[in-house]
Scaffold this motif. Structure first.
Motif, PDB file in Angstrom:
ATOM      1  N   TRP A   6       0.879  -1.158   0.000  1.00 25.48           N
ATOM      2  CA  TRP A   6       0.000   0.000   0.000  1.00 25.48           C
ATOM      3  C   TRP A   6       0.918   1.209   0.000  1.00 25.48           C
ATOM      4  CZ3 TRP A   6      -4.019  -0.672   4.543  1.00 25.48           C
ATOM      5  CH2 TRP A   6      -4.903  -1.709   4.240  1.00 25.48           C
ATOM      6  N   SER A   8       0.652   5.319   0.106  1.00 24.35           N
ATOM      7  CA  SER A   8      -0.285   6.418   0.322  1.00 24.35           C
ATOM      8  C   SER A   8       0.487   7.711   0.568  1.00 24.35           C
ATOM      9  CB  SER A   8      -1.174   6.103   1.526  1.00 24.35           C
ATOM     10  OG  SER A   8      -2.152   7.086   1.699  1.00 24.35           O
ATOM     11  N   ALA A  66      -2.651  -7.756  -0.171  1.00 19.81           N
ATOM     12  CA  ALA A  66      -2.806  -6.303  -0.043  1.00 19.81           C
ATOM     13  C   ALA A  66      -4.184  -5.863  -0.532  1.00 19.81           C
ATOM     14  CB  ALA A  66      -1.700  -5.589  -0.815  1.00 19.81           C
ATOM     15  N   TYR A  70      -7.386  -4.411   1.741  1.00 21.43           N
ATOM     16  CA  TYR A  70      -8.050  -3.155   1.403  1.00 21.43           C
ATOM     17  C   TYR A  70      -9.558  -3.358   1.306  1.00 21.43           C
ATOM     18  CZ  TYR A  70      -9.380   1.126  -0.932  1.00 21.43           C
ATOM     19  OH  TYR A  70      -9.987   2.320  -1.242  1.00 21.43           O
ATOM     20  N   ILE A  92      -2.185   0.393  -4.640  1.00 22.23           N
ATOM     21  CA  ILE A  92      -1.619  -0.900  -4.261  1.00 22.23           C
ATOM     22  C   ILE A  92      -0.734  -1.336  -5.417  1.00 22.23           C
ATOM     23  CG2 ILE A  92      -2.114  -3.301  -3.668  1.00 22.23           C
ATOM     24  CD1 ILE A  92      -4.853  -2.289  -2.589  1.00 22.23           C
TER      25      ILE A  92
END
Length: 97
Positions: A6, A8, A66, A70, A92
């Protein structure tokens, strides 16, 4: 098997309380899916069109884990808590084996 990540990057944080509520839920949700936080905040050197705001990197054993994390109910609850409290670029990605 390649790992999943991930990634971000927060463009703006307009409501720190919503971000705090998200963090209380998102960390446990990621760990439940096998996620390991490698980067959370800290120093950033941004280049080109990069943004020197909060950056988070979470590693999973696979891309599939992953994505599944999510999509989990626990992480979706975290997203509800976050709602419009931030503007971020979240993706991702699959690592190199």
């Amino acid at each position: 098997m390649p790992k999943g990540y991930w990634v971000s990057v927060y463009r703006t944080i307009s409501d720190p309380e919503k971000l705090a509520a998200y963090n209380r839920l998102a960390g446990p949700a990621a760990r439940a899916g096998g996620g390991r936080t490698l980067v959370r905040g800290g120093r950033v050197a941004a280049y080109d069109a990069g943004i020197a705001e909060r950056t988070v990197l979470v590693e999973f054993d696979s891309f599939e884990k992953a994505v599944a994390t999510y999509e989990s109910a626990a992480y979706q609850d975290a997203l509800v808590a976050l709602s419009d409290g931030v503007e971020r670029d979240f993706r991702i990605v699959e690592g190199i084996d």
